[in-house]
Design a protein around this motif. Structure first.
Motif, mmCIF file in Angstrom:
data_model
loop_
_atom_site.group_PDB
_atom_site.id
_atom_site.type_symbol
_atom_site.label_atom_id
_atom_site.label_comp_id
_atom_site.label_asym_id
_atom_site.label_seq_id
_atom_site.Cartn_x
_atom_site.Cartn_y
_atom_site.Cartn_z
ATOM 1 N N PRO A 44 -47.121 -17.604 -32.074
ATOM 2 C CA PRO A 44 -46.058 -17.282 -33.031
ATOM 3 C C PRO A 44 -44.909 -16.600 -32.300
ATOM 4 N N PHE A 45 -43.718 -16.700 -32.873
ATOM 5 C CA PHE A 45 -42.544 -16.096 -32.245
ATOM 6 C C PHE A 45 -42.713 -14.589 -32.046
ATOM 7 N N SER A 46 -43.401 -13.907 -32.966
ATOM 8 C CA SER A 46 -43.588 -12.460 -32.808
ATOM 9 C C SER A 46 -44.410 -12.151 -31.558
ATOM 10 N N ALA A 47 -45.389 -13.001 -31.233
ATOM 11 C CA ALA A 47 -46.188 -12.798 -30.018
ATOM 12 C C ALA A 47 -45.347 -13.043 -28.771
ATOM 13 N N ILE A 48 -44.481 -14.041 -28.821
ATOM 14 C CA ILE A 48 -43.591 -14.308 -27.689
ATOM 15 C C ILE A 48 -42.661 -13.115 -27.474
ATOM 16 N N ALA A 49 -42.110 -12.603 -28.560
ATOM 17 C CA ALA A 49 -41.175 -11.471 -28.473
ATOM 18 C C ALA A 49 -41.826 -10.229 -27.887
ATOM 19 N N ASN A 50 -43.112 -10.049 -28.125
ATOM 20 C CA ASN A 50 -43.787 -8.827 -27.697
ATOM 21 C C ASN A 50 -44.520 -8.949 -26.368
ATOM 22 N N ARG A 51 -44.321 -10.037 -25.661
ATOM 23 C CA ARG A 51 -44.883 -10.145 -24.320
ATOM 24 C C ARG A 51 -44.197 -9.132 -23.413
ATOM 25 N N SER A 52 -44.951 -8.591 -22.497
ATOM 26 C CA SER A 52 -44.387 -7.558 -21.614
ATOM 27 C C SER A 52 -43.260 -8.090 -20.734
ATOM 28 N N ASP A 53 -43.283 -9.382 -20.430
ATOM 29 C CA ASP A 53 -42.245 -9.953 -19.569
ATOM 30 C C ASP A 53 -41.133 -10.659 -20.351
ATOM 31 N N PHE A 54 -41.058 -10.431 -21.664
ATOM 32 C CA PHE A 54 -40.051 -11.099 -22.488
ATOM 33 C C PHE A 54 -38.643 -10.661 -22.115
ATOM 34 N N SER A 55 -37.755 -11.637 -22.037
ATOM 35 C CA SER A 55 -36.327 -11.368 -21.925
ATOM 36 C C SER A 55 -35.597 -12.513 -22.616
ATOM 37 N N PRO A 56 -34.605 -12.205 -23.463
ATOM 38 C CA PRO A 56 -33.868 -13.266 -24.148
ATOM 39 C C PRO A 56 -33.218 -14.243 -23.175
ATOM 40 N N GLU A 57 -32.706 -13.742 -22.057
ATOM 41 C CA GLU A 57 -32.044 -14.613 -21.091
ATOM 42 C C GLU A 57 -33.029 -15.597 -20.477
ATOM 43 N N LYS A 58 -34.192 -15.102 -20.100
ATOM 44 C CA LYS A 58 -35.219 -15.956 -19.501
ATOM 45 C C LYS A 58 -35.688 -17.016 -20.509
ATOM 46 N N LEU A 59 -35.867 -16.606 -21.752
ATOM 47 C CA LEU A 59 -36.295 -17.544 -22.784
ATOM 48 C C LEU A 59 -35.223 -18.597 -23.055
ATOM 49 N N ALA A 60 -33.968 -18.198 -23.108
ATOM 50 C CA ALA A 60 -32.881 -19.155 -23.348
ATOM 51 C C ALA A 60 -32.856 -20.224 -22.253
ATOM 52 N N PHE A 61 -33.027 -19.819 -21.006
ATOM 53 C CA PHE A 61 -33.069 -20.803 -19.919
ATOM 54 C C PHE A 61 -34.281 -21.713 -20.056
ATOM 55 N N PHE A 62 -35.428 -21.155 -20.443
ATOM 56 C CA PHE A 62 -36.630 -21.965 -20.663
ATOM 57 C C PHE A 62 -36.380 -23.013 -21.743
ATOM 58 N N LEU A 63 -35.706 -22.628 -22.817
ATOM 59 C CA LEU A 63 -35.458 -23.549 -23.921
ATOM 60 C C LEU A 63 -34.542 -24.705 -23.528
ATOM 61 N N LEU A 64 -33.706 -24.486 -22.531
ATOM 62 C CA LEU A 64 -32.825 -25.559 -22.067
ATOM 63 C C LEU A 64 -33.574 -26.602 -21.241
ATOM 64 N N ASP A 65 -34.715 -26.219 -20.684
ATOM 65 C CA ASP A 65 -35.555 -27.136 -19.902
ATOM 66 C C ASP A 65 -37.005 -26.850 -20.273
ATOM 67 N N PRO A 66 -37.425 -27.251 -21.486
ATOM 68 C CA PRO A 66 -38.712 -26.813 -22.026
ATOM 69 C C PRO A 66 -39.918 -27.375 -21.284
ATOM 70 N N HIS A 67 -41.026 -26.693 -21.497
ATOM 71 C CA HIS A 67 -42.334 -27.100 -20.989
ATOM 72 C C HIS A 67 -42.657 -28.488 -21.526
ATOM 73 N N PRO A 68 -43.366 -29.295 -20.763
ATOM 74 C CA PRO A 68 -43.655 -30.668 -21.214
ATOM 75 C C PRO A 68 -44.324 -30.786 -22.584
ATOM 76 N N LYS A 69 -45.079 -29.786 -23.014
ATOM 77 C CA LYS A 69 -45.718 -29.863 -24.327
ATOM 78 C C LYS A 69 -44.724 -29.703 -25.474
ATOM 79 N N MET A 70 -43.553 -29.143 -25.174
ATOM 80 C CA MET A 70 -42.560 -28.927 -26.226
ATOM 81 C C MET A 70 -41.761 -30.203 -26.461
ATOM 82 N N PRO A 71 -41.358 -30.434 -27.716
ATOM 83 C CA PRO A 71 -40.474 -31.574 -27.972
ATOM 84 C C PRO A 71 -39.152 -31.385 -27.232
#
Length: 92
Positions: A44-71
């Protein structure tokens, strides 16, 4: 030059990110507290947000080139930043 790289993060709109997440992400992720069901094998998004290594910038870059399991959603940089800002707003 550094200010140009940071400007999208400053302009991120968590409210718009919530709307995008409900439209594009809710079929797999629980995106807010009112959602009752999603795929069992994704966090869930709340679990992603509360990860110790969470950063909005890092996540935004991930979303631009998502993991193969993601659409493959063709997100713009602003949309990725908005979704990441929304997820960051769920951090406790």
């Amino acid at each position: 030059m550094a200010s140009l790289m940071l400007s999208p993060a400053k302009a991120a709109d968590a409210n718009r990110g919530a709307e995008l997440a409900k439209r594009w992400c809710a079929s797999c992720h629980v995106v807010d507290g009112g959602q009752k069901q999603a795929s069992a094998d994704v966090p869930p998004f709340s679990a992603i947000a509360n990860r110790s290594d969470f950063s909005p910038e890092k996540l935004a870059f991930f979303l631009l080139d998502p993991h193969p399991k993601m659409p493959n959603f063709p997100l713009s940089r602003n949309e990725a930043g908005d979704i990441a800002a929304y997820i960051g707003s769920l951090r406790k």
